[in-house]
Design an enzyme around this catalytic site. Structure first.
Site, short mmCIF file in Angstrom:
data_model
loop_
_atom_site.label_atom_id
_atom_site.label_comp_id
_atom_site.label_asym_id
_atom_site.label_seq_id
_atom_site.Cartn_x
_atom_site.Cartn_y
_atom_site.Cartn_z
N LYS A 121 -2.96 5.03 -3.69
CA LYS A 121 -4.21 4.30 -3.95
C LYS A 121 -5.04 4.17 -2.68
O LYS A 121 -6.27 4.24 -2.72
CB LYS A 121 -3.90 2.93 -4.58
CG LYS A 121 -3.26 3.10 -5.94
CD LYS A 121 -2.71 1.83 -6.52
CE LYS A 121 -1.80 2.13 -7.69
NZ LYS A 121 -0.53 2.80 -7.31
N ASP A 153 4.25 -8.76 6.11
CA ASP A 153 4.56 -9.37 4.83
C ASP A 153 3.27 -9.99 4.29
O ASP A 153 2.70 -10.90 4.93
CB ASP A 153 5.64 -10.45 5.05
CG ASP A 153 6.08 -11.08 3.74
OD1 ASP A 153 5.34 -10.99 2.74
OD2 ASP A 153 7.18 -11.67 3.72
N SER A 204 0.78 -1.23 0.00
CA SER A 204 0.00 0.00 0.00
C SER A 204 0.82 1.29 0.00
O SER A 204 0.33 2.33 -0.44
CB SER A 204 -0.88 -0.03 1.26
OG SER A 204 -1.68 1.07 1.32
N CYS A 211 3.19 -0.96 -12.17
CA CYS A 211 3.61 0.17 -13.03
C CYS A 211 4.73 -0.31 -13.94
O CYS A 211 5.82 0.26 -13.96
CB CYS A 211 4.03 1.37 -12.19
SG CYS A 211 5.37 1.02 -11.03
C1 LIG Z 1 4.41 -0.35 -6.17
S1 LIG Z 1 4.71 -0.04 -4.50
C2 LIG Z 1 3.09 0.30 -3.91
C3 LIG Z 1 2.58 1.68 -4.21
C4 LIG Z 1 1.29 1.97 -3.47
N1 LIG Z 1 0.26 0.99 -3.75
C5 LIG Z 1 0.74 3.35 -3.78
O1 LIG Z 1 -0.26 3.48 -4.46
O2 LIG Z 1 1.34 4.32 -3.29
C6 LIG Z 1 4.97 -1.66 -3.87
C7 LIG Z 1 4.99 -1.75 -2.35
O3 LIG Z 1 5.01 -3.13 -2.03
C8 LIG Z 1 5.65 -3.27 -0.79
N2 LIG Z 1 5.97 -4.70 -0.63
C9 LIG Z 1 6.91 -5.42 -1.29
N3 LIG Z 1 6.86 -6.72 -0.91
C10 LIG Z 1 5.87 -6.83 -0.01
C11 LIG Z 1 5.33 -7.90 0.75
N4 LIG Z 1 5.82 -9.15 0.65
N5 LIG Z 1 4.31 -7.65 1.60
C12 LIG Z 1 3.82 -6.39 1.72
N6 LIG Z 1 4.30 -5.33 1.04
C13 LIG Z 1 5.30 -5.54 0.18
C14 LIG Z 1 6.82 -2.32 -0.88
O4 LIG Z 1 7.29 -1.98 0.40
C15 LIG Z 1 6.20 -1.15 -1.64
O5 LIG Z 1 5.77 -0.17 -0.75
#
Ligand SMILES: C[S@@+](CC[C@H](N)C(=O)[O-])C[C@H]1O[C@@H](n2cnc3c(N)ncnc32)[C@H](O)[C@@H]1O
Length: 429
Positions: free
Chosen positions: A251, A292, A246, A361
């Site tokens: 979003k 996670d 998030s 993205c």
């Molecule tokens: C593309 S960004 C998200 C952008 C966000 N949805 C927004 O609109 O601002 C991906 C996010 O996934 C998180 N992430 C990566 N692996 C993850 C996991 N296993 N569980 C939860 N979050 C995770 C990262 O820390 C990062 O903040």
């Protein structure tokens, strides 16, 4: 005729050298150590703000134009300079300033040579002089790295690659998302913006974000228009929504502003802190969970789940051109494997009859279309739901019912980031 450069007498001043030195360090961190430019720029926080801004601008220009800069350098050297040699780095810096920032030639030479003191000064002086005397034609849009062009041409066609070249050459507009549709319309009218979708305003100005009208008021946040599309796939009547992956929360804020009850989950505590600050600034609320998503168990199912998965981010190449160098095939494959695991996990938290939205993205089909196709092959209770009623008219679903935003879309309005999103609907029990 191009102006001749006064090569015999470069300026004695060291003015501007600190910014170039910082740009050099940023490029080293990005190209050799795989850092993002944003994080590499943190290393130059001791500089005066104007110098830091200049260093970031120069490094950004190098990353936007690297293949063309290297071709120029190679055309003026007998022996190919190694990719990571200081001489090549300094020449890239100087040429990028000439093309992208219009820096005068005497200043280019005067600020380049101190960077190679005690090193290949004569070589850099000679190559730069040859190129400047020859004249630099920058009328064609920059080429992207060869491997990226091949990959995108195979996936999307030559027209999309040509559009991507044009897009990387131009400064992207600034998109704001608003909590209220009325506020967006009023803001566009008052501040010379254009609204291309509900709750959206596009500004064509380069002001620093905190100095934009209304920043303190918290009625809007910065979010590329393409990044605002996935949340528009969540049905308006979904009361309880899970936003997985998030942070920093563009979003989540859209969902909260639209009246959904939002549970926002992210692995990175530092990024969740930014999400919390963003919610504070905008006066919106969500239940934040640091966890996670692969192992977290919410203890209930949701009306809708949005998974905006971590990805190669190649869709953001206009603003973060370094993604083009980091997204090697291995990185994309690893990323797709993680996305598949996250999507399978996310599906467990969708109630019967509920909605699952997956987005990235990325301009790589491996991380978008392929992940969803593999998911559907293993989850027969989910079906593709199409674009839905909240999508702006300029977005049409693909043959398979997915959203795929490619370079070239709305080009005359300033374009969008590359994006993929799919709305999947779980069968009712
Ligand atoms: C593309 S960004 C998200 C952008 C966000 N949805 C927004 O609109 O601002 C991906 C996010 O996934 C998180 N992430 C990566 N692996 C993850 C996991 N296993 N569980 C939860 N979050 C995770 C990262 O820390 C990062 O903040």
């Amino acid at each position: 005729m191009p102006a001749r450069c006064a090569l015999a007498s470069p300026l004695p001043s060291t003015e501007g050298v600190a910014a170039r030195r910082a740009a050099l360090a940023m490029l080293d961190a990005v190209l050799r150590r795989g850092r993002t430019l944003d994080s590499a720029a943190q290393g130059s926080r001791g500089l005066a703000p104007a110098d830091q801004g200049l260093a970031i601008a120069i490094a950004g220009e190098v990353l936007r134009r690297l293949p063309d800069l290297d071709a120029m350098i190679d055309s003026a050297t007998r022996q190919r300079l190694p990719d990571d040699s200081k001489a090549r780095m300094v020449l890239r810096l100087a040429l990028a300033q000439k093309i992208g920032l219009g820096t005068p030639e005497h200043a280019l030479v005067a600020t380049a040579l101190p960077l190679v003191d005690g090193g290949p000064r004569r070589l850099v002086h000679g190559v730069l002089g040859t190129l400047l005397r020859r004249g630099i034609d920058s009328s064609a849009p920059p080429r992207l790295p060869e491997d990226v062009e091949h990959r995108w041409e195979a996936a999307w066609g030559a027209d999309v690659v040509a559009a991507a070249r044009r897009q990387i050459a131009s400064r992207p507009a600034l998109d704001l998302s608003f909590a209220s549709a009325e506020a967006a319309t009023a803001y566009a009218a008052d501040h010379g913006g254009v609204s291309l979708a509900t709750r959206h305003v596009r500004l064509d100005n380069a002001q620093a974000i905190p100095s934009l009208a209304g920043f303190g008021g918290g009625g809007w946040w910065v979010q590329d228009l393409a990044a605002s599309l996935p949340a528009r796939l969540i049905p308006a009547d979904a009361a309880d929504v899970l936003d997985l992956c998030s942070a920093p929360g563009g979003k989540a804020m859209q969902l909260a502003a639209a009246g959904h009850r939002v549970t926002a989950v992210d692995l990175a505590e530092s990024r969740l802190k930014r999400l919390s600050e963003n919610l504070d600034r905008t006066g919106l609320s969500a239940n934040l969970v640091a966890a996670d998503a692969l192992s977290w168990k919410p203890g209930r199912q949701f009306d809708a789940v949005l998974l905006d998965a971590p990805c190669s981010a190649t869709g953001t190449f206009r603003r973060h051109s370094e993604v083009l160098y980091r997204a090697r095939p291995r990185v994309i494959a690893d990323s797709a494997a993680l996305q598949s695991r996250l999507l399978a996990r996310a599906a467990e938290w969708v109630r019967p009859g509920g909605t699952l939205v997956y987005s990235v993205c990325s301009l790589e089909p491996q991380e978008g279309e392929q992940v969803v196709a593999d998911f559907l092959a293993r989850h027969d209770r989910f079906q593709v739901g199409g674009a839905g009623p909240q999508m702006p008219a300029f977005v049409a679903a693909t043959d398979r019912g997915f959203l795929r935003i490619l370079p070239g879309l709305l080009e005359s309005e300033g374009g969008l980031d590359g994006f993929f999103a799919a709305r999947l609907v779980r069968a009712a029990d």
